[in-house]
Design a protein around this motif. Structure first.
Motif, PDB file in Angstrom:
ATOM      1  N   VAL A 181       0.799  -1.224   0.000  1.00 58.91           N
ATOM      2  CA  VAL A 181       0.000   0.000   0.000  1.00 58.91           C
ATOM      3  C   VAL A 181       0.839   1.285   0.000  1.00 58.91           C
ATOM      4  CG1 VAL A 181      -1.897   1.222   1.130  1.00 58.91           C
ATOM      5  CG2 VAL A 181      -1.815  -1.260   1.222  1.00 58.91           C
ATOM      6  N   TYR A 182       1.709   1.462   0.967  1.00 57.41           N
ATOM      7  CA  TYR A 182       2.265   2.816   1.087  1.00 57.41           C
ATOM      8  C   TYR A 182       3.792   2.936   1.123  1.00 57.41           C
ATOM      9  CZ  TYR A 182       1.693   1.154   5.940  1.00 57.41           C
ATOM     10  OH  TYR A 182       1.697   0.408   7.069  1.00 57.41           O
ATOM     11  N   PHE A 183       4.534   1.838   1.299  1.00 55.55           N
ATOM     12  CA  PHE A 183       5.974   1.977   1.514  1.00 55.55           C
ATOM     13  C   PHE A 183       6.687   2.782   0.425  1.00 55.55           C
ATOM     14  CE2 PHE A 183      10.305   0.473   0.658  1.00 55.55           C
ATOM     15  CZ  PHE A 183      10.918   0.888   1.819  1.00 55.55           C
ATOM     16  N   PHE A 184       6.461   2.407  -0.836  1.00 57.13           N
ATOM     17  CA  PHE A 184       7.229   3.034  -1.916  1.00 57.13           C
ATOM     18  C   PHE A 184       6.870   4.515  -2.083  1.00 57.13           C
ATOM     19  CE2 PHE A 184       7.544  -1.469  -2.776  1.00 57.13           C
ATOM     20  CZ  PHE A 184       8.903  -1.603  -2.951  1.00 57.13           C
ATOM     21  N   GLY A 185       5.611   4.850  -1.760  1.00 61.78           N
ATOM     22  CA  GLY A 185       5.217   6.260  -1.814  1.00 61.78           C
ATOM     23  C   GLY A 185       5.851   7.050  -0.689  1.00 61.78           C
ATOM     24  N   VAL A 186       5.700   6.541   0.527  1.00 59.84           N
ATOM     25  CA  VAL A 186       6.235   7.246   1.703  1.00 59.84           C
ATOM     26  C   VAL A 186       7.757   7.359   1.602  1.00 59.84           C
ATOM     27  CG1 VAL A 186       6.514   7.090   4.211  1.00 59.84           C
ATOM     28  CG2 VAL A 186       4.311   6.579   3.192  1.00 59.84           C
ATOM     29  N   ASN A 187       8.369   6.298   1.103  1.00 58.47           N
ATOM     30  CA  ASN A 187       9.827   6.267   1.021  1.00 58.47           C
ATOM     31  C   ASN A 187      10.398   7.358   0.113  1.00 58.47           C
ATOM     32  OD1 ASN A 187      12.079   4.958   2.042  1.00 58.47           O
ATOM     33  ND2 ASN A 187      12.378   3.823   0.138  1.00 58.47           N
ATOM     34  N   SER A 188       9.555   7.861  -0.811  1.00 59.79           N
ATOM     35  CA  SER A 188      10.065   8.867  -1.753  1.00 59.79           C
ATOM     36  C   SER A 188       9.949  10.291  -1.185  1.00 59.79           C
ATOM     37  CB  SER A 188       9.289   8.769  -3.070  1.00 59.79           C
ATOM     38  OG  SER A 188       7.935   9.131  -2.849  1.00 59.79           O
ATOM     39  N   ILE A 189       9.399  10.433   0.011  1.00 59.45           N
ATOM     40  CA  ILE A 189       9.173  11.781   0.559  1.00 59.45           C
ATOM     41  C   ILE A 189      10.486  12.586   0.719  1.00 59.45           C
ATOM     42  CG2 ILE A 189       8.383  13.068   2.628  1.00 59.45           C
ATOM     43  CD1 ILE A 189       6.100  11.040   2.870  1.00 59.45           C
ATOM     44  N   PRO A 190      11.538  12.034   1.352  1.00 57.51           N
ATOM     45  CA  PRO A 190      12.758  12.836   1.521  1.00 57.51           C
ATOM     46  C   PRO A 190      13.320  13.366   0.189  1.00 57.51           C
ATOM     47  CG  PRO A 190      12.874  10.887   2.888  1.00 57.51           C
ATOM     48  CD  PRO A 190      11.673  10.724   2.021  1.00 57.51           C
ATOM     49  N   ALA A 191      13.315  12.495  -0.838  1.00 53.98           N
ATOM     50  CA  ALA A 191      13.854  12.922  -2.142  1.00 53.98           C
ATOM     51  C   ALA A 191      13.014  14.064  -2.716  1.00 53.98           C
ATOM     52  CB  ALA A 191      13.873  11.741  -3.099  1.00 53.98           C
ATOM     53  N   LYS A 192      11.695  14.002  -2.505  1.00 57.33           N
ATOM     54  CA  LYS A 192      10.806  15.032  -3.060  1.00 57.33           C
ATOM     55  C   LYS A 192      10.979  16.354  -2.313  1.00 57.33           C
ATOM     56  CE  LYS A 192       7.625  12.278  -5.520  1.00 57.33           C
ATOM     57  NZ  LYS A 192       7.467  10.876  -5.281  1.00 57.33           N
ATOM     58  N   ILE A 193      11.247  16.266  -1.035  1.00 53.33           N
ATOM     59  CA  ILE A 193      11.484  17.497  -0.261  1.00 53.33           C
ATOM     60  C   ILE A 193      12.801  18.120  -0.717  1.00 53.33           C
ATOM     61  CG2 ILE A 193      11.995  18.406   2.053  1.00 53.33           C
ATOM     62  CD1 ILE A 193      10.161  16.145   3.151  1.00 53.33           C
ATOM     63  N   LYS A 194      13.814  17.260  -0.865  1.00 55.53           N
ATOM     64  CA  LYS A 194      15.150  17.735  -1.219  1.00 55.53           C
ATOM     65  C   LYS A 194      15.172  18.394  -2.597  1.00 55.53           C
ATOM     66  CE  LYS A 194      19.743  15.906  -0.337  1.00 55.53           C
ATOM     67  NZ  LYS A 194      20.520  14.689  -0.199  1.00 55.53           N
ATOM     68  N   SER A 195      14.450  17.776  -3.539  1.00 61.51           N
ATOM     69  CA  SER A 195      14.498  18.280  -4.914  1.00 61.51           C
ATOM     70  C   SER A 195      13.496  19.406  -5.165  1.00 61.51           C
ATOM     71  CB  SER A 195      14.215  17.142  -5.888  1.00 61.51           C
ATOM     72  OG  SER A 195      12.888  16.694  -5.710  1.00 61.51           O
ATOM     73  N   GLY A 196      12.587  19.614  -4.222  1.00 60.45           N
ATOM     74  CA  GLY A 196      11.569  20.642  -4.419  1.00 60.45           C
ATOM     75  C   GLY A 196      10.353  20.131  -5.158  1.00 60.45           C
TER      76      GLY A 196
END
Lengths: 264, 263
Positions: free
Chosen positions: B79-94
């Motif tokens: 359900v959610y691991f791969f989505g949640v796991n991408s949060i830091p990269a999305k914050i870092k890249s804007g």
């Protein structure tokens, strides 16, 4: 030989750039020790010896085996090769005037040399912190055999990971397989639990495999067990190194020409 | 609510389209995590060949524990691991900007946009392990017990999700959270291997209250084998409640702190 020494030295120096990583690597070695401490403390509360181990003998085994496991960082080789072959930058290693396998072996030895001191320090800290009555064999011959086996075992793991890296030329995507391999290696090298706890038939079968000699047997030898297997162990792991070298030579010759240098 | 359900449907549809394009590794997570739990079963079979109980639990209960942890992990992976796991990269890249400007909850979209049906067999495998564990432990299966077990599994999946969000929300405040994620995986690995019944003293405080991975599979199994005391129930409910609050505060605080790229 000088160029490989230079490669090792360069990688040794490179590690200094990530000082926080070194510290955290030291701290995270506690995971395996803590697992062993909590699990076996509960179990040994009801029994004095299990599989020939006393409580402190068991923890000594974990201290030594996690020290070796921590030093064995060759999984990075297959991951680096797989990533570079996939994105087309593996040419970096092909164009330099060195043997590619030698390059990775030298790289690994540079990294291991750097971490040797820190992992040693971490092992000492955990021994004192957990109040372990550390058991170490006093026979110089056995210690020499165990260290020779560890070196051969590490070299075998470098070879194995290099071989798996080569398979990327053929199969393109091997990351899933590499992760499964890491899970299985943790079991068959005895870094989760000593192999002595498994049934005799399984242990006898494992004696034919190289993984038995990578961390398990050296750790057992250093805690004063399985002395009779020392010499045979060195012979078996040496044979595996020769077999793996032959496999690497064949696979490299066959698959390297598939590399087009543009990535997938 | 209806809008959110439509968004979820659309996210699932898009994800399937994406997975059909990259079929290699579709079942990758199943094989990787499956091998991990098979190794766990083998390890504890070896240990139980030499002892009868670990922390008061017999072999059957330990199999139930491994199966339950595997089930919670499998639901997380699907359900959610791969989505949640991408949060830091999305914050870092804007890239987080794209989520904040859309008329849908950013956390909902982030959590569900990378569902992974390839891990579905892992749920089946976990159920097989649980049935085997129940048979080994000679459990008497009653509807009430099964419902209470499912209730705890769902609650612990929520706790698991919240812990993942907490660890990844730290990216709003720090440049790199790689070590926090390393800490998370070290704790998970430890608690995956050890049931909560073996923790004592300071370890119990850490893994029951501060980083509550120790209760995630322990409480459902306790409910299944009839060891769930009122104190256990209250403690587990309190932990989930407190961590829900922490997750909300951290996420909202993080969004307020977010300064687009380079934050």
């Amino acid at each position: 030989m000088r160029k490989y020494r230079e490669i090792a030295r360069t990688y040794l120096k490179t590690q200094l750039a990530w000082r926080a990583d070194v510290l955290f690597n030291m701290v995270f070695t506690v995971g395996r020790i803590l697992f062993a401490y909590l699990l076996w403390k509960v179990i040994f509360a009801e029994k004095d010896t299990i599989g020939g181990f006393t409580f402190h003998g068991m923890l000594s085994y974990y201290i030594i085996s996690s020290f070796f496991t921590q030093l064995e960082m060759s999984h990075g080789i297959s991951e680096e090769m797989a990533a570079r072959i996939r994105n087309g930058t593996f040419s970096k290693y092909i164009v330099i005037p060195v043997n590619v396998e030698g390059y990775f072996a030298a790289m690994e030895s540079g990294v291991v040399l750097f971490y040797l001191f820190f992992d040693f320090a971490a092992a000492f800290i955990w021994i004192f912190l957990f109040g372990i009555e550390f058991t170490l064999v006093k026979d110089g011959m056995i210690i020499a055999c165990a260290l020779a086996m560890v070196l051969l075992g590490m070299f075998f793991m470098v070879q194995l990971n290099f071989f798996l890296g080569i398979l990327t030329f053929k199969y393109e995507e091997i990351n899933t397989f590499l992760m499964i391999k890491n899970n299985l290696i943790a079991l068959v090298t005895g870094s989760i639990v000593p192999l002595a706890l498994f049934p005799d038939t399984i242990v006898s079968f494992m004696r034919f495999l190289p993984f038995y000699y990578v961390t398990y047997l050296p750790s057992m030898l250093l805690t004063g067990k399985c002395a009779g297997e020392a010499v045979r162990g060195i012979i078996v792991i040496s044979c595996w190194c020769i077999v793996m070298q032959a496999a690497i030579r064949i696979a490299w010759k066959r698959y390297v020409r598939r590399f087009d240098g543009v990535g997938i | 609510m209806r809008k959110n359900i439509n968004v979820i449907k659309e996210l699932v549809r898009l994800r399937f389209q994406h997975l059909m394009m990259f079929r290699i590794g579709f079942f990758g997570p199943f094989f990787v995590d499956g091998s991990l739990f098979v190794v766990q079963l083998m390890v504890f079979s070896a240990v139980y060949a030499n002892v009868e109980r670990i922390g008061g639990w017999e072999h059957g209960q330990m199999i139930l524990y491994i199966g339950t942890f595997s089930l919670i992990n499998a639901i997380n992976m699907v359900v959610y691991f791969f989505g949640v796991n991408s949060i830091p990269a999305k914050i870092k890249s804007g890239e987080m900007d794209l989520y904040l400007t859309k008329p849908v909850s950013p956390l909902l979209r982030l959590s569900l946009e990378h569902i992974n049906p390839g891990s579905l067999p892992l749920i089946l495998m976990s159920l097989v392990i649980i049935v085997y564990g129940a048979w080994e432990a000679e459990l008497r299966i009653e509807t009430g017990i099964v419902l209470s077990y499912l209730f705890w599994v769902v609650l612990m999946c929520i706790l698991y999700y919240e812990m993942e969000i907490i660890f990844r929300s730290i990216s709003f405040f720090l440049i790199s959270t790689a070590k926090m994620e390393q800490l998370e995986s070290a704790c998970l690995e430890l608690c995956m291997q050890l049931p909560g019944t073996v923790f004592y003293g300071v370890y119990k405080v850490v893994f029951y209250c501060i980083l509550p991975y120790g209760i995630m599979a322990t409480v459902p199994v306790k409910s299944l084998v009839g060891e769930c005391t009122p104190a256990t129930v209250l403690h587990a409910l309190a932990v989930v409640g407190i961590f829900t609050g922490i997750t909300c505060v951290l996420w909202r605080g993080g969004i307020r702190c977010y300064n687009s790229a380079s934050s």
